[in-house]
Design a protein around this motif. Structure first.
Motif, short mmCIF file in Angstrom:
data_model
loop_
_atom_site.label_atom_id
_atom_site.label_comp_id
_atom_site.label_asym_id
_atom_site.label_seq_id
_atom_site.Cartn_x
_atom_site.Cartn_y
_atom_site.Cartn_z
N UNK A 16 1.01 -1.14 -0.15
CA UNK A 16 0.06 0.12 0.06
C UNK A 16 0.86 1.27 0.04
N UNK A 17 2.08 1.10 0.69
CA UNK A 17 2.83 2.47 0.87
C UNK A 17 3.47 2.67 -0.81
N UNK A 18 3.59 1.61 -1.49
CA UNK A 18 4.30 1.70 -2.89
C UNK A 18 3.01 2.14 -3.80
N UNK A 19 1.70 1.86 -3.58
CA UNK A 19 0.49 2.33 -4.34
C UNK A 19 0.58 3.76 -3.98
N UNK A 20 0.54 4.10 -2.66
CA UNK A 20 0.39 5.46 -2.45
C UNK A 20 1.38 6.60 -3.16
N UNK A 21 2.55 6.06 -3.13
CA UNK A 21 3.81 6.70 -3.57
C UNK A 21 3.40 7.04 -4.87
N UNK A 22 3.08 5.89 -5.82
CA UNK A 22 2.87 5.78 -7.07
C UNK A 22 1.46 6.81 -7.50
#
Length: 834
Positions: free
Chosen positions: A50-56
């Motif tokens: 989720x952190x990666x999706x949030x950054x993307x």
């Protein structure tokens, strides 16, 4: 929260990428039983994803992804939903949530999500208790940590400020769940999350702790919650679905995945965990009730941890707190219940001077006193009893057996007390054989309880039938032990007979009672099986029952046990049709036995069936009374070893008085004034010197609270009552009016019946079966005196909490009463007992 679900957790949209999504997918696909380590790792990898999706997604400042609920606690099971809150301040790009959620949806992961500002989240929590509970577990995942921290701080402050209103609402939610899903520890296909004792209750206990009003007893609680969570993980992996119900068809596979011997062993572990959680919930909610009641009477206090739990003997559930005999701040009302036991804050606790290490009967005495008064035993008290009390000697002291019977005789009120004792291992310490049936499932659709709970429920049902039998103590104990053979090879009735013979002997029952209990356990299914499977008109059918029970009293007990067992099994086990068949067979067997076993009259024409010949002391007193025309008495008030060698305080009273009306009620009233409970009593006529009849009374009594009266004072009051200078009835009435009203339990109404004429050729036999109470024998004696009848012989027995008395009555000329007169006397006694 809006929800998008798909049960097929197939992993990320592009599993070929070597990133957080792929790592999470590999973990979900990996074999293994689950467990805390796997749940923690799954939560961590989900955070990374989720952190990666949030950054993307290109989120601006002032936005955060927050995990709530089970995901917030870091307890993701393989098929758990992701409970996520997108928290933001000010305006938010409307496409941002979609850029974040769609990859999750595309992966097939179940998502429960919401987009809110802190103010909106707080408003929703204020209106929706479930949403507020989820936010109590809020955990930062990605974005601006300050906004998450601010929300958590606000949510906890709101929770503590509104705890007095919110906790009762939380309790009601738990009750509703229990009504819908039942008790986890007794279900063959339990819901691991929603049933009483399940994972939802663990969440509720954590919420209570967060309110700072109370905390749960923590010993064993974390291990119980962990066990249920592990079983839930294995269930998800076995079924491939987000299910919480441990269905029968899945239990073998779940047990295998967890490395458990078999499905029954799995269920026993689940039941044990659920009972730990359910008991912790009961204890904690009682603590909450006390705190809220205290606040309502004293006004609101500053929000602080009022009763921090600091260990097994500290805090609200410790020896220094309520319920352990410690002195609380301010005035605490403590009402005596039994020797060493008082009521405080609606629970039974130890008295200040109680010495558990020197009183092995104290656990049973406390339990019996609590149940008879509709209370439970406080957590701290049970803990202290478990830690300090020595095992009972073998065979048990008489008091221990009587207190067990009294506990069982409390009916429904016995259940929470029994659960409290069992939670601390006191039941298996008292009855080591209990361990084999404890939490044992019954894979039978007719049975609704585990074996151990079925046994206690049978005793509960039997408690309503104690007026129907002459030995209520044997009925209650047989009800508790009748299925002890389950879990052993072979027929459980045959195995149970062997076990119960040993258990009953260890309990200190006499050989005849041991034999009766063994017969009841061996044949507890005989009546219903014979009545429903054999021709009732065939003489061989009746003969089989007669051969099994051998005596009328055993038949009477077996009939009551049969009904209690069936009622405790479930609705399908008892019906009007079955009852009519059983009653018909029992009546035929009773008629057959009655013809072979005429009543023995302990009257003059059959002295061998009555009491033993008078002792030298009894004859001496009778001669003295006959010569002087006044009372002669002998009083022994001292600690004497009982049959087991254990010392017990008691009073043995012998009294000889020239025949006079009202003697029985007068003496019983004096004993009640001195708080002496009558355990047994006998009254008989003698004419030692031919000068006229002398009444000889032989009593065994016990001090209600352990303190024996002064012998000289008791003698003086007996003499004053007999010469009329002491108005016993008035004194008792004054004392009762001044005493606080005692709470109690519903009990079966008293039964006062005239025995058939064959019971005695020389007297009318009046039988009284009732719940024991202070002054009961005094009220019976006064009623008989008021009816103008003579009591030629009396046989008084107290069996646990019940009395079974027989009075041999005559008119003034010494003849049996007419049927009409006997009915009038019975009515008078019945009215006196209320």
């Amino acid at each position: 929260m809006a929800t998008h679900t798909d049960d097929a957790h197939s992993g990320p949209a592009d599993p070929g990428q070597d990133g957080p999504a792929a790592a999470r997918a590999r973990l979900l696909a990996a074999p293994g039983p689950g467990g805390r380590t796997r749940r923690t790792e799954l939560s961590a990898r989900t955070d990374d994803w989720l952190a990666g999706l949030f950054a993307d997604a290109g989120a601006p400042a002032g936005v955060a992804v927050v995990a709530v609920g089970g995901y917030g606690r870091g307890e993701l099971s393989p098929r758990s939903d992701l409970d996520v809150l997108l928290l933001h301040e000010g305006r938010l790009d409307p496409e941002l949530p979609e850029r974040l959620w769609y990859p999750v949806w595309d992966s097939g992961t179940s998502l429960d999500h919401a987009v809110r500002t802190p103010a909106e989240a707080r408003a929703v929590a204020a209106a929706d208790l479930k949403a507020q509970l989820g936010l109590l577990d809020a955990r930062h995942v990605a974005g601006d940590p300050a906004i998450t921290a601010a929300l958590r701080s606000t949510v906890f402050a709101d929770w503590r400020a509104g705890a007095a209103q919110r906790l009762p609402e939380l309790r009601e939610l738990g009750r509703e769940r229990a009504e819908r899903h039942g008790e986890l520890s007794f279900l063959l296909e339990p819901d691991l999350k929603e049933a009483r004792g399940g994972l939802r209750d663990v969440v509720a206990l954590n919420a209570i702790a967060a309110s700072w009003l109370a905390d749960a007893p923590r010993e064993g609680l974390d291990a119980a919650a962990l066990r249920l969570a592990d079983v839930r993980d294995a269930l998800h992996l076995v079924t491939g679905r987000a299910t919480e119900r441990l269905s029968l068809q899945d239990q073998d596979q779940v047990a295998e995945r967890l490395g458990v011997l078999d499905a029954d062993t799995l269920l026993r572990q689940v039941y044990e965990a659920a009972r730990t959680i359910a008991y912790a919930s009961d204890v904690t909610w009682r603590a909450v009730d006390r705190v809220l009641a205290d606040r309502s009477t004293r006004g609101r206090r500053p929000h602080r941890r009022a009763f921090p739990f600091t260990g097994p003997f500290g805090g609200p559930f410790g020896a220094a707190g309520r319920g352990a005999g410690g002195v609380a701040r301010g005035t605490v009302e403590r009402r005596p219940l039994a020797e060493g036991v008082v009521e405080q804050d609606g629970e039974a606790v130890l008295a200040q001077g109680a010495r558990p290490a020197a009183d092995p009967v104290l656990p049973l005495r406390a339990a019996a006193a609590a149940a008879q008064n509709g209370l439970t035993v406080s957590y701290a008290t049970v803990r202290r009893l478990a830690a300090e009390c020595r095992p009972l000697p073998v065979p048990w002291p008489d008091e221990a057996r009587e207190q067990l019977v009294t506990l069982l005789g409390a009916g429904e009120a016995c259940l929470p007390v029994w659960e409290a004792l069992e939670a601390e291992g006191l039941i298996t310490r008292l009855l080591p054989d209990w361990e084999r049936v404890r939490c044992r499932p019954q894979r039978n659709a007719v049975h609704r309880w585990t074996v151990d709970r079925h046994l206690v429920e049978t005793a509960v049902q039997a408690a309503a039938m104690t007026r129907r039998v002459a030995r209520p103590d044997l009925l209650l104990v047989a009800a508790l032990l009748h299925d002890m053979g389950k879990g052993w090879p072979g027929d459980h009735s045959e195995a149970g007979e062997v076990i119960v013979r040993d258990m009953a002997a260890r309990m200190g029952f006499d050989p005849e009672s041991v034999e009766t209990l063994a017969v009841l356990v061996r044949h507890h299914l005989t009546l219903v099986d014979t009545a429903t499977r054999r021709d009732p008109d065939d003489p061989a059918t009746v003969e089989a029952v007669v051969k099994a029970v051998a005596t009328l009293p055993r038949l009477e007990l077996l009939r009551a046990l049969t009904e209690a067992d069936a009622l405790a099994t479930g609705p399908a086990a008892w019906s009007r049709w079955r009852a009519s068949l059983v009653d018909g067979l029992a009546e035929r067997a009773a008629a057959r036995l009655a013809g072979a076993q005429p009543f023995a009259d302990p009257g003059p024409e059959n002295p061998a069936a009555g009491e033993a010949e008078p002792t030298a002391e009894q004859e001496r007193l009778a001669v003295e009374a006959a010569r002087t025309g006044g009372p002669a008495l002998s009083l022994l008030a001292q600690a004497e070893p009982d049959a087991t060698g254990t010392e017990a305080m008691g009073v043995r009273l012998l009294l000889a008085v020239p025949d006079r009306p009202g003697l029985l009620g007068t003496v019983a009233g004096v004993l009640a004034l001195h708080r002496l409970a009558v355990r047994s009593a006998g009254l008989r006529e003698l004419d030692p010197i031919g000068a006229g009849p002398v009444l000889l009374l032989s009593w065994t009594v016990a001090a209600e609270f352990g303190e024996l009266p002064e012998a000289a004072r008791l003698r003086a009051d007996l003499r004053r009552a007999l010469d009329g200078s002491l108005d016993v009835a008035r004194r008792l009435a004054e004392r009762d009016a001044a005493a606080p009203r005692r709470r109690g339990i519903p009990t079966p109404p008293p039964v006062v019946a005239v025995a058939p004429p064959v019971a005695s050729a020389s007297a009318t036999v009046l039988e009284v079966r009732a719940h024991d109470a202070p002054g009961l024998l005094h009220r019976i004696g006064r009623a008989l005196d008021g009816a103008g009848v003579r009591v030629r012989t009396a046989h008084v027995s107290t069996l646990g909490a019940d009395v079974v008395d027989a009075f041999y009555l005559t008119d003034a000329e010494g003849r049996p009463l007419s049927a009409q007169r006997a009915g009038e006397v019975a009515a008078a006694v019945r009215a006196a007992l209320g």
